[in-house]
Design a protein around this motif. Structure first.
Motif, PDB file in Angstrom:
ATOM      1  N   LEU A   1       0.748  -1.040  -0.080  1.00 49.41           N
ATOM      2  CA  LEU A   1      -0.125  -0.028  -0.187  1.00 49.41           C
ATOM      3  C   LEU A   1       0.825   1.225  -0.088  1.00 49.41           C
ATOM      4  O   LEU A   1       0.376   1.984  -0.702  1.00 49.41           O
ATOM      5  CB  LEU A   1      -0.791   0.066   1.243  1.00 49.41           C
ATOM      6  CG  LEU A   1      -1.980   1.095   1.353  1.00 49.41           C
ATOM      7  CD1 LEU A   1      -3.174   0.418   2.378  1.00 49.41           C
ATOM      8  CD2 LEU A   1      -1.501   2.283   1.770  1.00 49.41           C
ATOM      9  N   LEU A   2       1.983   1.229   1.089  1.00 48.58           N
ATOM     10  CA  LEU A   2       2.839   2.360   0.870  1.00 48.58           C
ATOM     11  C   LEU A   2       3.462   2.572  -0.515  1.00 48.58           C
ATOM     12  O   LEU A   2       3.456   3.662  -0.990  1.00 48.58           O
ATOM     13  CB  LEU A   2       3.885   2.276   1.913  1.00 48.58           C
ATOM     14  CG  LEU A   2       3.485   2.422   3.456  1.00 48.58           C
ATOM     15  CD1 LEU A   2       4.506   1.723   4.504  1.00 48.58           C
ATOM     16  CD2 LEU A   2       2.973   3.838   3.738  1.00 48.58           C
ATOM     17  N   HIS A   3       3.835   1.352  -1.159  1.00 49.98           N
ATOM     18  CA  HIS A   3       4.537   1.487  -2.517  1.00 49.98           C
ATOM     19  C   HIS A   3       3.398   2.258  -3.545  1.00 49.98           C
ATOM     20  O   HIS A   3       4.052   3.030  -4.356  1.00 49.98           O
ATOM     21  CB  HIS A   3       5.106   0.378  -2.714  1.00 49.98           C
ATOM     22  CG  HIS A   3       6.346  -0.183  -2.246  1.00 49.98           C
ATOM     23  ND1 HIS A   3       7.470  -0.674  -2.805  1.00 49.98           N
ATOM     24  CD2 HIS A   3       6.761   0.285  -0.847  1.00 49.98           C
ATOM     25  CE1 HIS A   3       8.555  -0.851  -1.807  1.00 49.98           C
ATOM     26  NE2 HIS A   3       7.835  -0.257  -0.661  1.00 49.98           N
ATOM     27  N   ARG A   4       2.148   1.740  -3.254  1.00 52.76           N
ATOM     28  CA  ARG A   4       1.164   2.243  -4.151  1.00 52.76           C
ATOM     29  C   ARG A   4       1.023   3.706  -4.236  1.00 52.76           C
ATOM     30  O   ARG A   4       1.072   4.673  -4.963  1.00 52.76           O
ATOM     31  CB  ARG A   4      -0.053   1.500  -4.194  1.00 52.76           C
ATOM     32  CG  ARG A   4      -1.120   1.929  -5.152  1.00 52.76           C
ATOM     33  CD  ARG A   4      -2.374   1.130  -5.332  1.00 52.76           C
ATOM     34  NE  ARG A   4      -2.922   1.060  -3.895  1.00 52.76           N
ATOM     35  CZ  ARG A   4      -3.668   1.706  -3.141  1.00 52.76           C
ATOM     36  NH1 ARG A   4      -3.805   2.908  -3.772  1.00 52.76           N
ATOM     37  NH2 ARG A   4      -4.053   1.384  -1.897  1.00 52.76           N
ATOM     38  N   LEU A   5       0.975   4.280  -2.834  1.00 48.76           N
ATOM     39  CA  LEU A   5       0.723   5.684  -2.628  1.00 48.76           C
ATOM     40  C   LEU A   5       2.048   6.260  -3.081  1.00 48.76           C
ATOM     41  O   LEU A   5       1.775   7.587  -3.573  1.00 48.76           O
ATOM     42  CB  LEU A   5       0.475   5.894  -1.011  1.00 48.76           C
ATOM     43  CG  LEU A   5      -0.716   5.316  -0.413  1.00 48.76           C
ATOM     44  CD1 LEU A   5      -0.656   5.209   1.117  1.00 48.76           C
ATOM     45  CD2 LEU A   5      -1.985   5.878  -0.966  1.00 48.76           C
ATOM     46  N   GLU A   6       3.100   5.935  -2.933  1.00 48.63           N
ATOM     47  CA  GLU A   6       4.304   6.513  -3.572  1.00 48.63           C
ATOM     48  C   GLU A   6       4.225   6.937  -5.023  1.00 48.63           C
ATOM     49  O   GLU A   6       4.442   7.756  -5.569  1.00 48.63           O
ATOM     50  CB  GLU A   6       5.411   5.920  -3.025  1.00 48.63           C
ATOM     51  CG  GLU A   6       6.902   6.663  -3.191  1.00 48.63           C
ATOM     52  CD  GLU A   6       8.033   6.197  -2.601  1.00 48.63           C
ATOM     53  OE1 GLU A   6       7.986   4.860  -2.351  1.00 48.63           O
ATOM     54  OE2 GLU A   6       8.974   6.801  -2.656  1.00 48.63           O
TER      55      GLU A   6
END
Lengths: 418, 118
Positions: free
Chosen positions: B54-59
């Protein structure tokens, strides 16, 4: 259990991430930091070390599912970059064309269609890029990739993530016919649970797709996934050259016929019975003389063996044709006649029955399935079946050749697009 | 059914939770997870296997950005909100409050019908 388990997990994950080394290292470093933090926290809460390591790892789920998630994000990012570039290039190209048109001496605001035609003609005139792979080469390349072995460890991983993982792992383009799936009410969210160290990608696809009522085919190197009811994908016509398996001397054919009609194996009636009323095909090839072909109709769908000499049922193909010098009757007694030295016969029925009985018996038209198999002239067998069943048929034919000591090697089936 | 309902609720609000946790200062993954767990009194257990993708997607969506730091002696990836992330957070927070208020009003008859605690 020790913290070495963390490294094993991270190594497994890195191995499944088809990313560059820097990206893989960054992901592993970030997750390692998390695992160590979590372990410290659990130990502080009084959780025994072994259990704490297990909990920390379990919170990440299975490595394959996690790898699929990361790969999905990276692919999505790449796709967007390509789309931006494409959109940018297209806009630039359109601007350039408009600019050229505006300043061209003979330009006219209403000359667009002519320009479009000229562009279209110019494009059409460009020959195919030399060295561009053919459809068959693309398909063969994809089949080789599908034969690669990959790890498959999934715990409640959605099917769509599993598919993405498989295709990313082997580097194959794919299309999922979502409209067909929606029509059948099939989703890609069902959870997959597998724990296999290594499995061929094609077998993994078979396993996970069959459970969901899906199947796939390879077209021009691209794997197309759809429902089993989608005939366009589900069935594919292939022609197999089985001349070496169906050609024998007449005496052997007679023995074979006798044995198999006695045991009731031949499903289409007496000798010469084919599927669904299709006539059996019996060819006597005498060196130096034209072939004699006898096509004997049989009762449609009949599974009762008929005695030798029976004329078969009325529903078969039109009367048998006799050509050449040897025949004189369209409904003569079927079966191989003891032949003199050098006479060969083609006898398809045992092979057709073998295929129908041993390869997914419930899928053939005889029993209400969609698949069909028909003999054709000159040792060719025409089969309309799913790609997965075609593979099983190819495998069966190869094994028969091995056991019979045929040295011709496996035949490459000719594919025919529907 | 209840489990599925709760999962859907969680799935629909994960981005909002993470953006909100990052609204005040930069944090690394483990801290984000812990803060969400603490703020929800343990009700929301965001699994690591869900959090990092999720963090990688938001980034990737440029709602957060990251930087590596090893000043604490350990190489660690810190995340913080971007301007677009702040706008997204404000917009979604407003939508959430509005939607939650709407649902609360709709469920008012249920509250009235519920047996009173003794």
């Amino acid at each position: 259990m020790s913290e070495a388990e963390f490294e094993k997990f991270l190594a497994l994950l890195s191995g499944m991430l088809k990313l560059d080394a820097v990206q893989r290292d960054e992901i592993a470093t970030e997750l390692r930091d998390h695992l160590e933090n979590r372990l410290t926290e659990l130990l502080a809460e009084g959780v025994p070390r072994d259990k704490a390591i297990l909990i920390a790892l379990e919170e990440f789920g299975d490595a394959a599912g996690l790898a699929a998630e990361f790969l999905h994000i990276v692919r999505h990012q790449k796709r967007r970059k390509i789309m931006r570039l494409t959109a940018g290039s297209l806009a630039a190209a359109v601007a350039m064309v408009l600019g050229v048109m505006a300043f061209w001496p003979d330009s006219h605001p209403l000359s667009f269609p002519a320009t479009s035609r000229a562009l279209a003609q110019a494009t059409a005139a460009v020959p195919a890029t030399p060295g561009e792979p053919t459809v068959e080469e693309n398909n063969a390349a994809t089949e080789r990739k599908l034969a690669k072995r990959i790890p498959a460890q999934f715990a409640d991983t959605p099917l769509k993530d599993v598919l993405e993982y498989v295709f990313d792992s082997i580097g194959v383009d794919n299309v999922i016919r979502m409209t067909k799936l929606a029509e059948e009410g099939v989703g890609l969210e069902n959870p997959i649970n597998l724990n296999l160290k290594q499995i061929r990608a094609e077998m993994l696809l078979d396993l996970v797709l069959n459970d969901a009522g899906l199947t796939y085919t390879v077209r021009d190197g691209i794997v197309i996934i759809s429902t089993q009811a989608d005939q366009d994908v589900a069935l594919e016509v292939r022609i197999y050259n089985v001349r070496d398996l169906v050609t024998m001397d007449a005496e052997k054919a007679a023995i074979l016929r006798e044995r198999w009609t006695t045991t009731g194996w031949i499903s289409g009636g007496g000798f010469g019975g084919g599927s669904g009323g299709g006539g059996g095909f019996f060819q006597v090839a005498t060196p130096g003389a034209p072939a004699v072909k006898t096509n004997v109709p049989s009762a449609p769908g009949s599974s009762v063996p008929q005695p030798a000499g029976s004329s078969g049922g009325p529903g078969g193909s039109s009367t048998g044709q006799v050509s050449g010098t040897g025949g004189n009757s369209s409904r003569r007694a079927p079966g191989p006649v003891p032949a003199s030295d050098g006479k060969l016969v083609e006898y398809f029925e045992p092979l057709i029955d073998l295929i129908r009985v041993t390869v997914m018996p419930e899928t053939w038209d005889e029993v209400g399935g969609a698949g069909s198999v028909m003999q054709y002239d000159d040792g060719l067998l025409v089969v309309n079946q799913s790609p997965q069943i075609h593979k099983k048929i190819s495998s069966l034919l190869e094994k028969l050749r091995e056991l019979r000591g045929n040295h011709a090697g496996p035949q490459v089936p000719a594919k025919v697009k529907r | 059914m209840t489990d599925r309902f709760q999962r859907d609720l969680l799935r629909g609000s994960l981005d909002l939770m993470v953006l909100s946790v990052l609204s005040e200062e930069a944090k690394y993954g483990y801290l984000i997870q812990k803060e969400i767990r603490d703020a929800s009194a343990g009700r929301v257990e965001l699994k690591a296997g869900t959090l990092y993708p999720l963090l990688h997607r938001l980034e990737t969506d440029k709602l957060i950005r990251s930087k590596w730091d090893d000043s604490t002696g350990r190489k660690r990836k810190w995340y913080e909100l971007t301007a677009a992330g702040k706008r997204r957070l404000n917009q979604h927070a407003a939508d959430w409050h509005s939607y939650a208020g709407c649902i609360t009003r709709l469920l008012d008859p249920v509250r009235k019908l519920a047996p009173k605690a003794t």
